[in-house]
Design a protein around this motif. Structure first.
Motif, PDB file in Angstrom:
ATOM      1  N   GLU A 295       0.811  -1.221   0.000  1.00 40.36           N
ATOM      2  CA  GLU A 295       0.000   0.000   0.000  1.00 40.36           C
ATOM      3  C   GLU A 295       0.848   1.277   0.000  1.00 40.36           C
ATOM      4  N   LYS A 296       1.914   1.279   0.798  1.00 36.76           N
ATOM      5  CA  LYS A 296       2.702   2.506   0.930  1.00 36.76           C
ATOM      6  C   LYS A 296       3.750   2.629  -0.173  1.00 36.76           C
ATOM      7  N   GLN A 297       4.349   1.497  -0.525  1.00 37.37           N
ATOM      8  CA  GLN A 297       5.416   1.554  -1.541  1.00 37.37           C
ATOM      9  C   GLN A 297       4.931   1.112  -2.916  1.00 37.37           C
ATOM     10  N   GLY A 298       3.675   0.701  -3.001  1.00 38.77           N
ATOM     11  CA  GLY A 298       3.100   0.363  -4.316  1.00 38.77           C
ATOM     12  C   GLY A 298       3.706  -0.864  -4.979  1.00 38.77           C
ATOM     13  N   LEU A 299       4.232  -1.785  -4.162  1.00 38.77           N
ATOM     14  CA  LEU A 299       4.825  -3.004  -4.742  1.00 38.77           C
ATOM     15  C   LEU A 299       3.729  -3.864  -5.371  1.00 38.77           C
ATOM     16  N   ARG A 300       3.946  -4.295  -6.613  1.00 42.31           N
ATOM     17  CA  ARG A 300       2.955  -5.106  -7.334  1.00 42.31           C
ATOM     18  C   ARG A 300       3.603  -6.345  -7.926  1.00 42.31           C
ATOM     19  N   TRP A 301       2.811  -7.382  -8.088  1.00 41.81           N
ATOM     20  CA  TRP A 301       3.273  -8.667  -8.626  1.00 41.81           C
ATOM     21  C   TRP A 301       3.827  -8.498 -10.036  1.00 41.81           C
ATOM     22  N   ALA A 302       3.114  -7.778 -10.874  1.00 44.60           N
ATOM     23  CA  ALA A 302       3.575  -7.461 -12.233  1.00 44.60           C
ATOM     24  C   ALA A 302       4.044  -8.707 -12.985  1.00 44.60           C
ATOM     25  N   GLY A 303       3.201  -9.721 -12.976  1.00 41.67           N
ATOM     26  CA  GLY A 303       3.521 -10.946 -13.715  1.00 41.67           C
ATOM     27  C   GLY A 303       4.815 -11.597 -13.260  1.00 41.67           C
ATOM     28  N   GLY A 304       5.172 -11.421 -12.016  1.00 44.20           N
ATOM     29  CA  GLY A 304       6.391 -12.033 -11.478  1.00 44.20           C
ATOM     30  C   GLY A 304       7.573 -11.081 -11.478  1.00 44.20           C
ATOM     31  N   ARG A 305       7.399  -9.907 -12.089  1.00 46.93           N
ATOM     32  CA  ARG A 305       8.531  -8.970 -12.183  1.00 46.93           C
ATOM     33  C   ARG A 305       8.558  -7.969 -11.023  1.00 46.93           C
ATOM     34  N   PHE A 306       7.962  -8.351  -9.881  1.00 45.56           N
ATOM     35  CA  PHE A 306       7.902  -7.410  -8.755  1.00 45.56           C
ATOM     36  C   PHE A 306       9.311  -7.054  -8.288  1.00 45.56           C
ATOM     37  N   GLY A 307       9.425  -5.918  -7.600  1.00 46.43           N
ATOM     38  CA  GLY A 307      10.746  -5.405  -7.218  1.00 46.43           C
ATOM     39  C   GLY A 307      11.371  -6.184  -6.082  1.00 46.43           C
ATOM     40  N   ARG A 308      12.116  -7.218  -6.430  1.00 46.39           N
ATOM     41  CA  ARG A 308      12.764  -8.022  -5.382  1.00 46.39           C
ATOM     42  C   ARG A 308      13.771  -7.184  -4.603  1.00 46.39           C
ATOM     43  N   ALA A 309      14.461  -6.284  -5.287  1.00 41.70           N
ATOM     44  CA  ALA A 309      15.449  -5.428  -4.619  1.00 41.70           C
ATOM     45  C   ALA A 309      14.754  -4.520  -3.599  1.00 41.70           C
ATOM     46  N   GLN A 310      13.539  -4.113  -3.967  1.00 39.31           N
ATOM     47  CA  GLN A 310      12.757  -3.259  -3.059  1.00 39.31           C
ATOM     48  C   GLN A 310      12.437  -4.012  -1.762  1.00 39.31           C
ATOM     49  N   VAL A 311      12.098  -5.277  -1.893  1.00 37.51           N
ATOM     50  CA  VAL A 311      11.791  -6.092  -0.717  1.00 37.51           C
ATOM     51  C   VAL A 311      13.058  -6.265   0.122  1.00 37.51           C
ATOM     52  N   GLU A 312      14.164  -6.565  -0.538  1.00 35.13           N
ATOM     53  CA  GLU A 312      15.427  -6.754   0.194  1.00 35.13           C
ATOM     54  C   GLU A 312      15.828  -5.472   0.922  1.00 35.13           C
ATOM     55  N   ALA A 313      15.612  -4.341   0.260  1.00 31.63           N
ATOM     56  CA  ALA A 313      15.953  -3.057   0.888  1.00 31.63           C
ATOM     57  C   ALA A 313      15.076  -2.832   2.121  1.00 31.63           C
ATOM     58  N   TYR A 314      13.815  -3.223   2.010  1.00 32.82           N
ATOM     59  CA  TYR A 314      12.901  -3.069   3.151  1.00 32.82           C
ATOM     60  C   TYR A 314      13.393  -3.904   4.339  1.00 32.82           C
ATOM     61  N   TYR A 315      13.771  -5.160   4.060  1.00 30.24           N
ATOM     62  CA  TYR A 315      14.261  -6.035   5.131  1.00 30.24           C
ATOM     63  C   TYR A 315      15.600  -5.517   5.689  1.00 30.24           C
ATOM     64  N   ALA A 316      16.436  -5.016   4.814  1.00 26.80           N
ATOM     65  CA  ALA A 316      17.730  -4.489   5.275  1.00 26.80           C
ATOM     66  C   ALA A 316      17.499  -3.310   6.224  1.00 26.80           C
ATOM     67  N   ALA A 317      16.505  -2.484   5.913  1.00 31.22           N
ATOM     68  CA  ALA A 317      16.202  -1.345   6.784  1.00 31.22           C
ATOM     69  C   ALA A 317      15.661  -1.830   8.135  1.00 31.22           C
ATOM     70  N   LEU A 318      14.854  -2.888   8.120  1.00 29.27           N
ATOM     71  CA  LEU A 318      14.384  -3.456   9.393  1.00 29.27           C
ATOM     72  C   LEU A 318      15.577  -3.895  10.231  1.00 29.27           C
ATOM     73  N   ASP A 319      16.509  -4.599   9.580  1.00 32.30           N
ATOM     74  CA  ASP A 319      17.684  -5.110  10.298  1.00 32.30           C
ATOM     75  C   ASP A 319      18.542  -3.959  10.813  1.00 32.30           C
ATOM     76  N   ALA A 320      18.745  -2.962   9.946  1.00 35.23           N
ATOM     77  CA  ALA A 320      19.606  -1.839  10.325  1.00 35.23           C
ATOM     78  C   ALA A 320      19.044  -1.126  11.554  1.00 35.23           C
ATOM     79  N   GLY A 321      17.711  -1.021  11.618  1.00 36.35           N
ATOM     80  CA  GLY A 321      17.085  -0.355  12.754  1.00 36.35           C
ATOM     81  C   GLY A 321      16.791  -1.316  13.895  1.00 36.35           C
ATOM     82  N   ASP A 322      17.228  -2.573  13.786  1.00 35.05           N
ATOM     83  CA  ASP A 322      16.937  -3.626  14.767  1.00 35.05           C
ATOM     84  C   ASP A 322      15.442  -3.662  15.089  1.00 35.05           C
ATOM     85  N   ARG A 323      14.642  -3.553  14.036  1.00 36.25           N
ATOM     86  CA  ARG A 323      13.185  -3.516  14.218  1.00 36.25           C
ATOM     87  C   ARG A 323      12.602  -4.923  14.066  1.00 36.25           C
TER      88      ARG A 323
END
Ligand code: F0G
Length: 464
Positions: A295-323
């Protein structure tokens, strides 16, 4: 000739497949998630959904008695001789007008699909009977899962009731309700508590299962999700095979939503329903990865072409903030949902939306559901809290016909319920106050009276 049933990568551009008997549960080409796929043209498919009503007359047969397996033509991966059932899926889809009014829907518009009636008290048994069936077909002797509590309770009960496998359970050191932990222990599963949260435990159980050749029953296992399709078949059955406008479901590891979308997609492709419902997935605000990304970042399936890097960046930010995920709805306290790609696909298939609801709203919704006669655990009530929000936003129309899935039983997690209704402010604050739950709008407080007949009579007469 191609196989009748096989496993297929969900990324249409990859094209990877695995045999029906494969238990790796990762695409051999790209490592992604797999679906169970069928060559429907060569399988006997019923001509209409009414076909399944004929099974009711045959309830002496355990396969027709099961609320999962009476729909077995819609996930025909197992020979009947291999099917494992302990009577799961005898669940209720109840019209709930008082809860509808709370959520802002018209009378007759809301149906609560109560999965707390399953043998282990949650929806997990729908999938566990399917996973156990597949495990039996592959000759497995041990099965493992990481769990926030319900998957482990289900695994433990299936091991104990069938004696087919030894259960190994990984839980985090954070929140697990005593109701669920007691089931794992009572039913004799080997219980391993890991210092870390659910997301850590899930990563470890995947490694350990691979190393030791233990059959994995987390929802990364696509056979589990085949069994969970039956929850939607039973909703349709209860609605006399009419498709609701919306299905609302809590989201944790995102197995249910993935399974439901597959169910509706297949029914539509088989010509058994004319349209698919819309899906709403409800996260807890303290574990809202799917909400943030979709909802916030507008990530979409797009026939399998969804932004995998975007997901990894999201998880990396969680880790960086120890969230870490943090919610009273411990069942859905998950920040790295393993089925995220499938859930994105589900949103596309069923024109879905995602919302996140505060713990306070979850507990209020739970109290309203309870006052209406169905007892559920906090994670389940996220569905009704989310529905209420979506009606307020005007996304769901007040005239809509909606099915909310109540995923687990009230008695799974009574501590929060008692704290919510407690007259003792200290008990309330200890459990809920620190978590931003300020008002207890629908608390049903116990009345304190001296041990005196006249006082007791007076207390009852003045409050009844
Ligand atoms: N509701 C309840 C009661 C649950 O136990 C879970 C998941 C969910 C909702 C979320 O379902 O993962 O399909 O999105 N519980 C898992 C467990 C994670 O380990 O018991 P999902």
């Amino acid at each position: 000739m191609a196989e009748l049933v096989f496993q297929q990568c969900i990324d249409p551009r990859c094209g990877g497949t695995a045999a029906l008997s494969d238990t790796t549960f990762a695409c051999p080409k790209c490592g992604g998630l797999l679906d169970v796929a069928y060559d429907w043209n060569r399988l006997p498919v019923p001509k209409s959904l009414q076909h399944f009503e004929s099974k009711w007359a045959n309830r002496a047969d355990p396969l027709d008695f099961s609320g999962v397996w009476r729909f077995r033509e819609l996930f025909p991966f197992a020979p009947e001789s291999a099917i494992v059932t302990i009577g799961e899926g005898q669940t209720l889809c109840q019209r709930a007008d008082a809860v509808a009014a709370y959520a802002g829907l018209n009378a007759g518009g809301l149906f609560l699909q109560y999965e707390g009636m399953n043998p282990s008290g949650s929806f997990k048994d729908n999938g566990m009977s399917a996973a156990f069936t597949h495990a039996r077909m592959t000759g497995a002797t041990r099965a493992a899962c990481a769990s926030t509590g319900n998957t482990s309770a289900s695994l433990a009960i299936y091991c104990a009731a069938t004696q087919l496998m030894r259960g190994v359970i990984f839980i985090g050191s954070g929140k697990i309700s005593y109701g669920k932990l007691s089931q794992a222990l009572e039913h004799g599963a080997l219980t391993v508590q890991i210092q870390g949260d659910f997301d850590d435990a899930l990563r470890r159980v995947q490694e350990v299962s691979r190393q030791l050749g233990i059959y994995l029953v987390n929802s990364v296992n696509p056979f589990r999700l085949e069994g969970q399709k039956s929850i939607m078949f039973r909703v349709l059955e209860a609605l006399r095979w009419e498709v609701p406008d919306w299905v609302v479901v809590p989201g944790g590891n995102l197995g249910n939503v993935s399974s439901f979308a597959k169910a509706f997609r297949e029914l539509a492709e088989l010509g058994l329903i004319a349209r698919v419902p819309r899906l709403a997935v409800i996260n807890a605000a303290g574990a809202d990865t799917f909400y943030q990304l979709h909802e916030k970042q507008g990530l979409r399936w797009a026939g399998g072409r969804f932004g995998r890097a975007q997901v990894e960046a999201y998880y990396a930010a969680l880790d960086a903030g120890d969230r870490h995920a943090d919610t009273l709805a411990s069942a859905i306290e998950i920040n790295r949902p393993v089925n995220l790609p499938k859930a994105l696909r589900a949103m596309e298939w069923c024109n879905g939306v995602v919302r996140a609801v505060a713990d306070a709203d979850i507990l209020d919704a739970k109290a309203k559901i309870g006052a209406g006669g169905l007892g559920c655990e906090p994670a389940s009530a996220a569905s009704v809290a989310g529905l209420r929000q979506l009606v307020r936003e005007g996304v769901i129309d007040k005239d809509a016909r909606v099915a909310c899935v109540l995923t687990g039983h009230l008695l799974k997690d009574p501590d929060e319920t008692v704290a919510y209704h407690s007259a003792d402010r200290a008990a309330f604050d200890a459990k809920l106050g620190k978590r931003g739950v300020k008002s207890v709008g629908f608390a049903n407080r116990a009345t304190q009276v001296p041990n005196d007949l006249a006082a007791i009579v007076k207390a009852i007469e003045t409050s009844a």
